[in-house]
Design an enzyme around this catalytic site. Structure first.
Site, PDB file in Angstrom:
ATOM      1  N   ARG A   1      69.026  66.821   5.554  1.00  0.00           N
ATOM      2  CA  ARG A   1      69.198  65.360   5.526  1.00  0.00           C
ATOM      3  C   ARG A   1      68.301  64.827   4.431  1.00  0.00           C
ATOM      4  O   ARG A   1      67.080  64.798   4.548  1.00  0.00           O
ATOM      5  CB  ARG A   1      68.790  64.776   6.886  1.00  0.00           C
ATOM      6  CG  ARG A   1      68.883  63.250   6.958  1.00  0.00           C
ATOM      7  CD  ARG A   1      70.343  62.815   7.080  1.00  0.00           C
ATOM      8  NE  ARG A   1      70.445  61.419   7.486  1.00  0.00           N
ATOM      9  CZ  ARG A   1      70.641  60.399   6.644  1.00  0.00           C
ATOM     10  NH1 ARG A   1      70.715  60.636   5.343  1.00  0.00           N
ATOM     11  NH2 ARG A   1      70.753  59.173   7.112  1.00  0.00           N
ATOM     12  N   GLY A   2      68.904  64.431   3.294  1.00  0.00           N
ATOM     13  CA  GLY A   2      68.176  64.169   2.065  1.00  0.00           C
ATOM     14  C   GLY A   2      67.037  63.197   2.181  1.00  0.00           C
ATOM     15  O   GLY A   2      65.918  63.475   1.744  1.00  0.00           O
ATOM     16  N   GLU A   3      67.299  62.048   2.785  1.00  0.00           N
ATOM     17  CA  GLU A   3      66.292  60.997   2.764  1.00  0.00           C
ATOM     18  C   GLU A   3      65.071  61.360   3.602  1.00  0.00           C
ATOM     19  O   GLU A   3      64.005  60.775   3.455  1.00  0.00           O
ATOM     20  CB  GLU A   3      66.891  59.686   3.258  1.00  0.00           C
ATOM     21  CG  GLU A   3      67.345  59.714   4.714  1.00  0.00           C
ATOM     22  CD  GLU A   3      68.039  58.421   5.122  1.00  0.00           C
ATOM     23  OE1 GLU A   3      67.857  58.007   6.268  1.00  0.00           O
ATOM     24  OE2 GLU A   3      68.763  57.849   4.268  1.00  0.00           O
ATOM     25  N   ASP A   4      65.174  62.349   4.481  1.00  0.00           N
ATOM     26  CA  ASP A   4      64.037  62.765   5.310  1.00  0.00           C
ATOM     27  C   ASP A   4      63.079  63.669   4.533  1.00  0.00           C
ATOM     28  O   ASP A   4      61.859  63.514   4.612  1.00  0.00           O
ATOM     29  CB  ASP A   4      64.526  63.536   6.548  1.00  0.00           C
ATOM     30  CG  ASP A   4      65.089  62.596   7.599  1.00  0.00           C
ATOM     31  OD1 ASP A   4      64.985  61.383   7.403  1.00  0.00           O
ATOM     32  OD2 ASP A   4      65.627  63.096   8.601  1.00  0.00           O
ATOM     33  N   THR A   5      63.636  64.654   3.799  1.00  0.00           N
ATOM     34  CA  THR A   5      62.779  65.710   3.233  1.00  0.00           C
ATOM     35  C   THR A   5      63.051  66.005   1.762  1.00  0.00           C
ATOM     36  O   THR A   5      62.478  66.945   1.211  1.00  0.00           O
ATOM     37  CB  THR A   5      62.995  67.009   4.037  1.00  0.00           C
ATOM     38  OG1 THR A   5      64.351  67.421   3.891  1.00  0.00           O
ATOM     39  CG2 THR A   5      62.671  66.825   5.511  1.00  0.00           C
ATOM     40  N   ARG A   6      63.916  65.203   1.118  1.00  0.00           N
ATOM     41  CA  ARG A   6      64.368  65.547  -0.223  1.00  0.00           C
ATOM     42  C   ARG A   6      63.227  65.706  -1.210  1.00  0.00           C
ATOM     43  O   ARG A   6      63.158  66.670  -1.971  1.00  0.00           O
ATOM     44  CB  ARG A   6      65.358  64.487  -0.722  1.00  0.00           C
ATOM     45  CG  ARG A   6      65.918  64.779  -2.108  1.00  0.00           C
ATOM     46  CD  ARG A   6      66.839  63.678  -2.595  1.00  0.00           C
ATOM     47  NE  ARG A   6      66.098  62.494  -3.027  1.00  0.00           N
ATOM     48  CZ  ARG A   6      66.053  61.351  -2.365  1.00  0.00           C
ATOM     49  NH1 ARG A   6      66.691  61.235  -1.224  1.00  0.00           N
ATOM     50  NH2 ARG A   6      65.360  60.315  -2.810  1.00  0.00           N
TER      51      ARG A   6
ATOM     52  N   GLY B   1      81.808  62.721  -3.481  1.00  0.00           N
ATOM     53  CA  GLY B   1      83.139  62.649  -4.062  1.00  0.00           C
ATOM     54  C   GLY B   1      83.887  63.926  -3.779  1.00  0.00           C
ATOM     55  O   GLY B   1      83.337  64.886  -3.265  1.00  0.00           O
TER      56      GLY B   1
ATOM     57  N   GLU C   1      79.032  69.726   7.415  1.00  0.00           N
ATOM     58  CA  GLU C   1      78.582  70.953   6.743  1.00  0.00           C
ATOM     59  C   GLU C   1      78.180  72.021   7.761  1.00  0.00           C
ATOM     60  O   GLU C   1      78.494  73.208   7.609  1.00  0.00           O
ATOM     61  CB  GLU C   1      77.395  70.646   5.826  1.00  0.00           C
ATOM     62  CG  GLU C   1      77.764  69.922   4.546  1.00  0.00           C
ATOM     63  CD  GLU C   1      76.534  69.659   3.695  1.00  0.00           C
ATOM     64  OE1 GLU C   1      76.720  69.271   2.539  1.00  0.00           O
ATOM     65  OE2 GLU C   1      75.417  69.838   4.191  1.00  0.00           O
TER      66      GLU C   1
END
Length: 1193
Positions: A7-12, A40, A74
């Site tokens: 989850r990108g915004e948590d640990t990116r 996309g 995913e």
């Protein structure tokens, strides 16, 4: 390639970025999914490609992971690929989140899914996919951050991936047929989340696939442990110099990833193993262990291991360890016929099916292999590419000379036996005792100086022999062939110099009069008989033991050698038209076991060996046993299918004889004088159809425990001294239809035709004839008296088993309970009207068989000891007083008892006019005309307990505290206002009413007939969600709608213990499978007025007359015996095996009652209810319930 999903915004910008760099630096090509990337079509395709091409998928779980539907999609794709590809490694990484939160969907994950369920109302299936994927991935274990520094945590992740990718798994052969079913149980054990150090044993005969199963389980699970090792072929390795040390070194190297130093002794290796395994949760497989010392030397003590470690051992030795040291035992069975054919085809034709012209040949090979994978693979590979002629020749050779590659593997088990005693015992069994009962085998072999019980147990432990459910010795055909090949090695050219000879070799020895030697200890020769195939006995079993019970030969029978050699020019060897000479036995001084089938021997019987212990001569051709035939050492004498008219003259003293079998001797009229056989234990006279008299000397046999007179249909009288048989445990008189068991007016008819009787007895002595004639006179005298019942006082009171089936009995004596030790009673197919009322006095009775007693109308109270009741085809049976142990262990059958309407305390079916008026009043103001049906119309009712249908007047069914009526109709009464269509679930918030108390429910179901009607899975489910109470009702009977018509099922559920109270949420649903289609169902709440208010007291009607007896009770009182788990009840009387399964579980684990796990339990479907909130027609809140009609009583 590695694929990192997060989850990108948590640990990116933090943890995930550092992990990505560390993996790249370690040399792993890494794809990073970033939730902030614009989503996309091309990006989606790229991620999908990355998932498909990756060796490792790393899923970083953070607190907000579940809020991203993209991440969840995913995850589903990753888990789907993992299911299809065992090579994919999935590593969950739990960053600031507890794995249990994911597994149980609590905390932030619960909040996220609440939003998903709201947002995806129209696609709830997708939400279930996400939930299932999260649960599966959480079960994989993975890496948990905990209190560690992130840098160290990342380093540990990289090392774990390096170790897993560099780990070499054992190679598994292609074309694994049936492997999934055989690995499933082991996989479940490996994933049980237990902190115990578990040991599992996979055992079975050689070549059955133990190693392959262990490899498959290891490959599917090794990555879930911190360390793992597969040690192949421990038995062979340990026999090599320093073999155990080498195995220890490999174990340490596998667990430590090649960092192991040299080891110079077993003790040093054990010390190092102890240090390593206590720090890691490991999976270790020891393949082909044949001594517990090997296990101890390699692994030491279980206490050394880290909690949660698992050890798998494959072995041919079932009892390799003490039971307390093993958590799970997995016996590997042979492949089924379809699986065997498929596996053979892959090796013989390189495809799943045979090529044209080879199907029958392929089936012959598969039949020969009896499901043994090793044999299927070896023989399939050896026949690949060969012509039909070569296949046929190879098959003929196989029946004589077993394949050497197969024999080498199988012989390992034989060679591992501890001593010559067990080896000789095995060789005796392979020649003479396959499919013989244990008791008989022990009787014979104990007299050959074998310690038979412990010896057979040793063979069972090494999977060389099995004992089936009938207590018979059985063996795989290829093991039998292996044993016989060992015997042939004693003298490859001269069978007369072998210890045991059989079939063609036995025929050759007997034809060559000088070939028999003192080496031979056992001989078996079986020739075909026209009588077996052309007489009235053509349907008789080919094989019987000394107790007279039948068994079928497996695949290759007694006569297999005949068909194999039928084309031989030496056809005389297989013809029973040729007499053998008695002098052929003259030199066989040590012959102890002689088995002849339909063999004629001429000459002086004095030439027969004097050491015979067991003589089995089926089809014995003489009318009497010659006096010179020496039998004094015999323990067993089997002369079934003989031509005997009298067995021997006078008295013969056979002090060692324990078993005498004269079954199917159709010329036998009387038994011999048995005074000289005081140690006889079993006497079998089955199907001696002309036997009239049993000699009174029978009463002298104080040690007789088994007497079989089945189908002696000319027998008229038992010896008067039968009561003296103080050891008799089993007596079979079934089929003795002329036997006078009582002094009735019809008794003399059995002996009326004296001329016919004289014809049967014309060869008997005058003394015997006078005895029979005096019996005739006695019966004639008794004929003048009134009919009287048989008294059990003259019978041995020690009887444990008594069969009186097909004896033409019209009544059973009232003093039956005198047989206080009786355990098994068979009264089948007799015109009995009733059983004694004191049947429950048989306090040890376990089995009662009354099949086909077509006149029997009722069953009295039966004893609590009963475990089996077979009453099928009792077509007049109406009522049963009790069914003891119904929900614990009773094996019962009532097939075709179409008149059965009542089992006290379980159910009662009666015409509506005989039902208590109070029952009908509880159903509410019910008008049959409102349903469109006439009270005069008959209808058809199906009984699921008896598997019958019956026409009759309208019936009421009472069971489990529920009263039901089934009527034809296509309209639900208007008063049922809570309605649902089809299988929808009605969800109700129970309303409150002043001065009223909810007492129950009325439920009405409208249904129609399915094409496949006869099913017993019609479930009405009621659950109080607030209190956690669930009731599932499956009625014992149901109305059968006419074709293209509807029917109504109205039921009243009465509760007494406040199970339903105001403000509680209640679900009601209907489930049907292959039985009927539920078109609509409705419910109605039933209230009672508060009795404390005198103005509201209802004046009850007078008690109905006794002809209208109603079964009293309610769901509350009935529920306890139907309890599955705490608060969950399966109200069903005709599917007792489900209840018995649960009872067995509770006996094994008393706490099982408190632990309901619907996701893993076999019977969770009984209580499942799927509520669909979007169906507004099925939801009733308290507000709109107040607007509906309510029924008051």
């Amino acid at each position: 390639m590695c694929c990192v999903c997060t989850r990108g915004e948590d640990t990116r910008k933090g943890f995930t970025d550092h992990l990505y760099r560390a993996l790249e630096q370690a040399g792993f090509h890494t794809f990073r999914d970033d939730d902030e990337i614009k989503r996309g079509a091309n990006i989606a395709a790229e991620i999908q490609r990355a998932i498909q091409e990756s060796q490792v998928s790393i899923i970083v779980f953070s607190k907000n992971y579940a809020s991203s539907t993209w991440c969840l999609d995913e995850l589903v794709k990753i888990m789907e690929r993992r299911k299809a590809d065992d090579g994919l490694m999935v590593m969950p990484v739990f960053y600031d989140v507890d794995p249990s939160h994911i597994r149980k969907l609590t905390g932030s994950f619960a909040n996220a899914f609440s939003g998903h369920e709201e947002h995806f109302k129209e696609d709830i299936h997708k939400v279930e996919e996400w939930r299932r994927a999260l649960r599966d991935v959480a079960d994989l274990g993975g890496m948990v951050l905990g209190d560690r520094y992130e840098s160290q945590f990342i380093q540990n992740i990289v090392e774990e991936i390096e170790n897993k990718l560099n780990h070499t798994t054992p190679n598994i052969a292609p074309h694994l047929v049936g492997i999934d079913n055989r690995v499933r149980g082991i996989n479940m054990w490996l994933k049980d989340r237990s902190n115990d150090v578990g040991v599992a044993v996979i055992y079975g005969m050689g070549g059955v696939g133990k190693t392959t199963i262990a490899k498959a389980a290891y490959k599917q699970n090794f990555d879930k442990f911190q360390g793992s090792s597969f040690l192949p072929d421990v038995r062979a390795a340990s026999e090599q110099p320093n073999g155990l040390v080498c195995l220890q070194r490999k174990l340490l190297s596998d667990i430590q990833k090649g960092k192991t130093k040299k080891i110079y002794s077993i003790d040093e290796g054990m010390s190092k193993i102890k240090l390593v395994v206590r720090c890691k949760r490991v999976l270790i497989v020891l393949d082909d262990v044949n001594h517990s010392e090997q296990f101890n030397a390699i692994l030491g003590m279980r206490e050394w291991f880290h909690p949660g470690s698992k050890i798998i051992v494959t072995t041919r030795h079932e009892n390799l360890f003490n039971d307390h040291a093993v958590h799970a035992m997995f016996k590997v069975k042979e492949l089924g016929e379809g699986e065997s054919l498929e596996l053979f085809n892959w090796h013989a034709f390189k495809q799943a099916h045979p090529i044209k012209g080879y199907m029958n040949l392929s089936r012959s090979v598969v039949q020969h292999c009896e499901g043994l994978p090793l044999a299927l693979q070896v023989l399939g590979s050896s026949l690949f590419g060969k012509s039909v002629d070569l296949w046929q020749s190879a098959l003929q050779k196989l029946h004589v000379i077993p394949d050497d590659n197969i024999q080498k593997i199988l012989r390992i088990s034989f060679d591992s036996l501890k001593d010559d005693h067990d080896r000789n015992l095995f060789l005796h069994i392979v020649c003479f005792f396959i499919e013989k009962k244990m008791s008989y085998t022990i009787t014979v072999l104990d007299n050959l100086n074998f310690y038979t019980r412990i010896g057979i147990q040793n063979l069972v432990d090494r999977c060389l022999v099995e004992i089936d459910v009938d207590n018979r010795l059985i063996m795989h055909q290829l093991l039998r062939d292996m044993g016989r090949a060992i015997i042939r090695e004693e003298s490859s050219e001269d069978p007369g110099k072998r210890s045991r000879v059989w079939h063609k070799d036995a025929s050759d020895v007997l034809r060559k009069l000088t070939q028999g030697t003192e080496t031979i200890k056992g001989l078996m020769l079986n020739l075909p008989s026209e009588a077996i195939f052309s007489t009235s006995n053509q349907n008789r079993c080919l094989v019987e033991d000394f107790d007279g019970n039948c068994s079928r030969r497996r695949r290759l029978g007694y006569f297999s050698w005949i068909s194999i050699n039928s084309s031989s020019t030496n056809s005389a060897a297989t013809s029973n038209e040729v007499d053998f000479k008695a002098e052929a036995f003259r030199r066989m001084h040590n012959l102890e076991l002689l088995l002849l089938d339909n063999v004629k021997v001429s000459g002086d019987y004095e030439d027969f060996p004097k050491k015979l212990i067991w003589l089995c001569w089926r089809g014995f051709p003489l009318k009497s046993i010659p006096e010179k035939f020496y039998l004094e050492n015999l323990v067993g004498l089997d002369l079934r299918n003989s031509s005997l008219q009298h067995v021997w003259k006078g008295t013969r003293f056979l002090l060692g004889l324990k078993i005498l079998n004269l079954s199917h001797s159709h010329s036998l009229v009387t038994t011999p004088d048995l005074s000289g056989v005081p140690n006889l234990e079993k006497l079998i006279l089955k199907d001696c159809i002309n036997l009239v008299v049993i000699d009174e000397s029978l009463g002298n046999l104080e040690k007789l425990i088994f007497l079989n007179l089945k189908d002696c249909r000319s027998l008229m009288k038992l010896p008067t001294r039968i009561s003296m048989l103080r050891s008799l445990q089993e007596l079979d008189l079934s089929g003795c239809s002329k036997l006078v068991l009582h002094t009735s007016t019809t008794a003399a008819n059995h002996l009326h035709s004296t001329t016919r009787v004289r014809k049967k007895l014309n060869m008997l002595s005058e003394k015997i004839w006078q005895s029979i004639w005096s019996w005739t006179s006695w019966v004639s005298t008794r004929n003048k008296l009134e009919s009287a019942s048989l008294s059990m006082e003259i019978w041995p009171h020690c009887l444990g088993t008594l069969s009186l089936a097909d004896c033409n009995l019209s009544e059973i004596p009232g003093d039956l309970s005198i047989l206080s030790l009786l355990k098994h009673l068979n009264l089948s197919r007799n015109p009995i009207l009733r059983l004694p009322e004191n049947m429950n006095g048989l306090i040890m009775l376990r089995t009662l068989e009354i099949q086909g007693c077509a006149k029997l109308r009722t069953l009295p109270k039966l004893p609590q000891s009963l475990k089996k009741l077979h009453a099928s085809y009792c077509t007049s049976l109406e009522r049963i007083a009790n069914l003891p142990n119904m929900f614990e262990s009773l094996d019962s059958s009532f097939w075709k008892c179409k008149k059965l309407v009542e089992v006290q305390s379980l159910f009662d079916i009666k015409p509506l006019k005989r039902v208590d008026i109070e029952m009908i009043r509880d159903m509410g103001p019910f008008n049959l005309e409102s349903t469109g049906v006439s009270t005069e119309v008959e209808f058809e009712m199906t009984n699921y307990l008896t598997c019958t249908t019956r026409n009759g007047a309208l019936q009421g069914l009472y069971e489990c505290g529920i009263f039901s009526i089934f009527v034809h109709g296509n309209k639900i009464p208007d008063r049922f206002t809570y309605r649902s269509v089809g299988k929808s679930v009605l969800s109700i918030i129970l309303p409150s009413h002043f001065n009223l108390k909810i007492r129950g429910l009325n439920i009405c179901v409208m249904y129609s007939r399915c094409p496949f009607w006869f099913s017993s899975r019609n479930f009405l489910k009621v659950s109080n969600e607030t209190k956690g109470l669930k009731w599932t009702y499956c009625p014992v009977a149901a109305g059968l709608p006419k074709k293209n018509q509807d029917m109504l099922w109205l039921s009243h559920w009465r509760f007494e213990n406040d199970e339903l109270e105001e403000g509680e949420q209640v679900h009601v649903s209907i489930n049907e499978e292959f039985s009927f289609w539920a078109k609509e169902f409705c419910i109605q709440l039933v209230y009672e007025k508060d009795p404390s208010n005198s103005e509201d007291i209802i004046i009850q009607q007078e008690t109905p007359p006794s002809s209208q007896i109603a079964a009293a009770g309610n769901v509350s009182a009935s529920a306890s015996k139907y309890q599955f788990w705490t608060g969950k009840y399966f109200l069903c009387n005709h599917r007792a095996r489900i209840h018995q399964h649960q009872f067995s579980r509770r006996q094994t684990n008393p706490s099982y009652l408190e632990h309901y796990k619907p996701e893993t339990d076999t019977f969770h479907y009984l209580f499942d209810q799927e509520v669909h909130p979007q169906d507004n027609h099925s939801i009733y809140s308290e507000e709109n319930l107040r607007l509906l009609h309510t029924f008051y009583i």
